[in-house]
Design an enzyme around this catalytic site. Sequence first.
Site, PDB file in Angstrom:
ATOM      1  N   LYS A 180       1.922  -1.052  -1.633  1.00 46.67           N
ATOM      2  CA  LYS A 180      -0.309  -0.660  -1.799  1.00 46.67           C
ATOM      3  C   LYS A 180       0.100   0.466  -1.101  1.00 46.67           C
ATOM      4  O   LYS A 180       0.132   0.413  -0.079  1.00 46.67           O
ATOM      5  CB  LYS A 180      -1.194  -2.470  -0.952  1.00 46.67           C
ATOM      6  N   LYS A 233      -0.440  -1.273  -6.500  1.00 44.92           N
ATOM      7  CA  LYS A 233      -1.436  -0.641  -6.429  1.00 44.92           C
ATOM      8  C   LYS A 233      -2.182  -0.135  -5.760  1.00 44.92           C
ATOM      9  O   LYS A 233      -0.925   0.313  -4.732  1.00 44.92           O
ATOM     10  CB  LYS A 233      -1.533  -2.273  -5.589  1.00 44.92           C
TER      11      LYS A 233
HETATM   12 ZN   LIG Z   1      -6.226  -7.406   3.398  1.00 43.60          ZN
END
Ligand SMILES: [Zn+2]
Length: 339
Positions: A207, A260
């Site tokens: 992420k 992501k």
């Molecule tokens: Zn978070």
Amino acid sequence: MTSFHPVDVLRTSPGPKRPRRLRRTAALRDLVRETSLDPADLVYPVFVVPGEGVRNSVSSMPGVDQISVDHVAAEARELAALGVKAVLLFGIPSAKDASGAEAHAEDGVVQNAIRALEEASPELVVMTDVCMCEYTDHGHCGLLDADGHVLNDETLEVLGRIAVSHAEAGADVVAPSGMIDGMVGAIRGALDAEGLHGVAILSYAVKYASAFYGPFREAAEGAPVFGDRRSHQMDPGNAREALREVALDVEEGADALMVKPALGYLDVVRSVRERFPELPLAAYNVSGEFAMVKAAAANGWLDEQAAVLEVLTGIRRAGADLVVTYHAKDAAAWLQSGR
Ligand SMILES: [Zn+2]
């Protein structure tokens, strides 16, 4: 001297030199398409708020609403009719505090929503976001030390409690999203200690600290009050480091992986797919990516349907099995109607 013309080569040489042959008709194109896109590939994020009869639109995400638990059953039925088989739940608590206590409350907003979804649609796959940022008054993804830094190992214990509370309410998959080192192992340990062996972990293994989360923070009300998340989320310039993050999560017992955001990181999706072919891979088509398409379409600058299906196909082509996307309902309806 004879003059050479490229057309002569096409006329005289045998061999597969005219790729257009296979693009001639729609049926031929369907027959040779390498990447499929199906409603069952999509996961729809749902934002649940306290109260009753609440439906708040999110201004930066047209068509996306925060809903109260009593609206959740209708949402599940709508998704089932569209062929979408999974939701990813986010909760906005009634009260926030420094330790994010409501995140693991038995009657917390997400826990209530899980029970309502399971009752309305037992076959729906219920995934839950496991993080503290929506629940803490400072908006950070973990417990903080006196200087405002996220404490790693102290936070792991809380993440385990959150995951167990979601699993006990009936979640099928828990999805830790905080990029806290050791989160997958800690959550697996906490689930197994409670006998919750059947609950899977979809790790937000990779992420990035992205500018494209802006609209989400309005929807989830989880923006940090001070500072940012660059001490735990990844630097957008790094790709090799992503493989290290994934390797650690696989070792700790992740059942599935996520990258992501999606669009700026399709090379990372591809390399994770190639390096870890045995695990299902999801990519999160994030709120900023959604908002860009919606804004352009609203201005008449893009054909929304064509652009959305192209984006989702591109994410699948890069190597994602699943796409978490706010376009899920629209895309599923378009796919069902045969485009
Ligand atoms: Zn978070």
